[in-house]
Design a protein around this motif. Structure first.
Motif, mmCIF file in Angstrom:
data_model
loop_
_atom_site.group_PDB
_atom_site.id
_atom_site.type_symbol
_atom_site.label_atom_id
_atom_site.label_comp_id
_atom_site.label_asym_id
_atom_site.label_seq_id
_atom_site.Cartn_x
_atom_site.Cartn_y
_atom_site.Cartn_z
ATOM 1 N N GLY A 1 0.664 -1.149 -0.032
ATOM 2 C CA GLY A 1 0.159 0.150 0.131
ATOM 3 C C GLY A 1 0.734 1.201 0.208
ATOM 4 N N LYS A 2 2.226 1.083 -0.059
ATOM 5 C CA LYS A 2 2.962 2.395 -0.111
ATOM 6 C C LYS A 2 3.810 2.296 -1.501
ATOM 7 N N GLU A 3 4.422 3.700 -1.549
ATOM 8 C CA GLU A 3 5.171 3.677 -2.649
ATOM 9 C C GLU A 3 6.716 3.244 -2.611
ATOM 10 N N ARG A 4 7.249 3.072 -3.499
ATOM 11 C CA ARG A 4 8.643 2.429 -3.757
ATOM 12 C C ARG A 4 9.448 3.739 -3.040
ATOM 13 N N GLU A 5 10.152 3.108 -1.935
ATOM 14 C CA GLU A 5 11.124 4.223 -1.243
ATOM 15 C C GLU A 5 12.758 3.864 -1.122
ATOM 16 N N PHE A 6 13.625 4.762 -0.966
ATOM 17 C CA PHE A 6 14.775 4.628 -1.058
ATOM 18 C C PHE A 6 15.220 3.924 0.142
ATOM 19 N N VAL A 7 16.235 3.000 0.258
ATOM 20 C CA VAL A 7 16.850 2.329 1.548
ATOM 21 C C VAL A 7 18.248 2.666 1.505
ATOM 22 N N GLY A 8 19.067 2.725 0.519
ATOM 23 C CA GLY A 8 20.313 2.893 0.713
ATOM 24 C C GLY A 8 21.145 2.887 -0.655
ATOM 25 N N ALA A 9 22.131 3.555 -0.898
ATOM 26 C CA ALA A 9 23.049 3.300 -2.147
ATOM 27 C C ALA A 9 24.394 3.243 -1.547
ATOM 28 N N ILE A 10 25.265 2.837 -2.647
ATOM 29 C CA ILE A 10 26.752 2.440 -2.454
ATOM 30 C C ILE A 10 27.638 2.817 -3.607
ATOM 31 N N SER A 11 28.519 3.630 -3.543
ATOM 32 C CA SER A 11 29.404 3.945 -4.672
ATOM 33 C C SER A 11 30.348 2.788 -5.286
ATOM 34 N N TRP A 12 30.793 2.830 -6.401
ATOM 35 C CA TRP A 12 31.203 1.911 -7.227
ATOM 36 C C TRP A 12 32.238 1.136 -6.451
#
Length: 127
Positions: A42-53
């Motif tokens: 029931g919710k929008e897709r949300e950001f959790v985390g990111a990692i550089s190359w």
């Protein structure tokens, strides 16, 4: 064209841990900034985390900072999301996403800024 496949989802009790993986393949894989998003019912897709190359720089949403850790092994074209102290509100389908590093870190929390997506893996936390 990169293909991403998530694995490692499942059912875990609140307070427990789980690690999900994202394996990439394709003729040329990288250099990509990689991210995890999630979509709860029931919710929008949300950001959790990111990692550089290189893996030396990471970003996390406030809701998971201190509990979740991203890492990567470029020799295996794989990105990991280690999830500790899981809560029922972490229940969601988790998606990995990637984009070329040429854009730097601009817009990394926006799902519209990624070119490649996996099919998702379900994580269910029981309370």
């Amino acid at each position: 064209q990169a293909q991403l496949v998530e694995s490692g989802g499942g059912l875990v009790q609140a307070g427990g841990s789980l690690r999900v993986s994202c394996a990439g393949s394709g003729r040329t894989f990288g250099p990509y900034l990689m991210a995890w998003f999630r979509r709860a019912p029931g919710k929008e897709r949300e950001f959790v985390g990111a990692i550089s190359w290189s893996g030396s720089t990471t970003f996390y949403a406030d809701s998971v900072r201190g509990r979740f850790t991203m890492s990567r092994d470029n020799t295996k074209n794989t990105v990991y999301l280690q999830m500790n102290s899981l809560k029922s509100e972490d229940t969601a389908v988790y998606y990995c996403a990637g984009r070329n590093t040429s854009r730097g870190y601009r817009g990394i929390t926006s799902l519209y800024e990624y070119d490649y997506w996996g099919q998702g893996t379900q994580v269910t936390v029981s309370s």
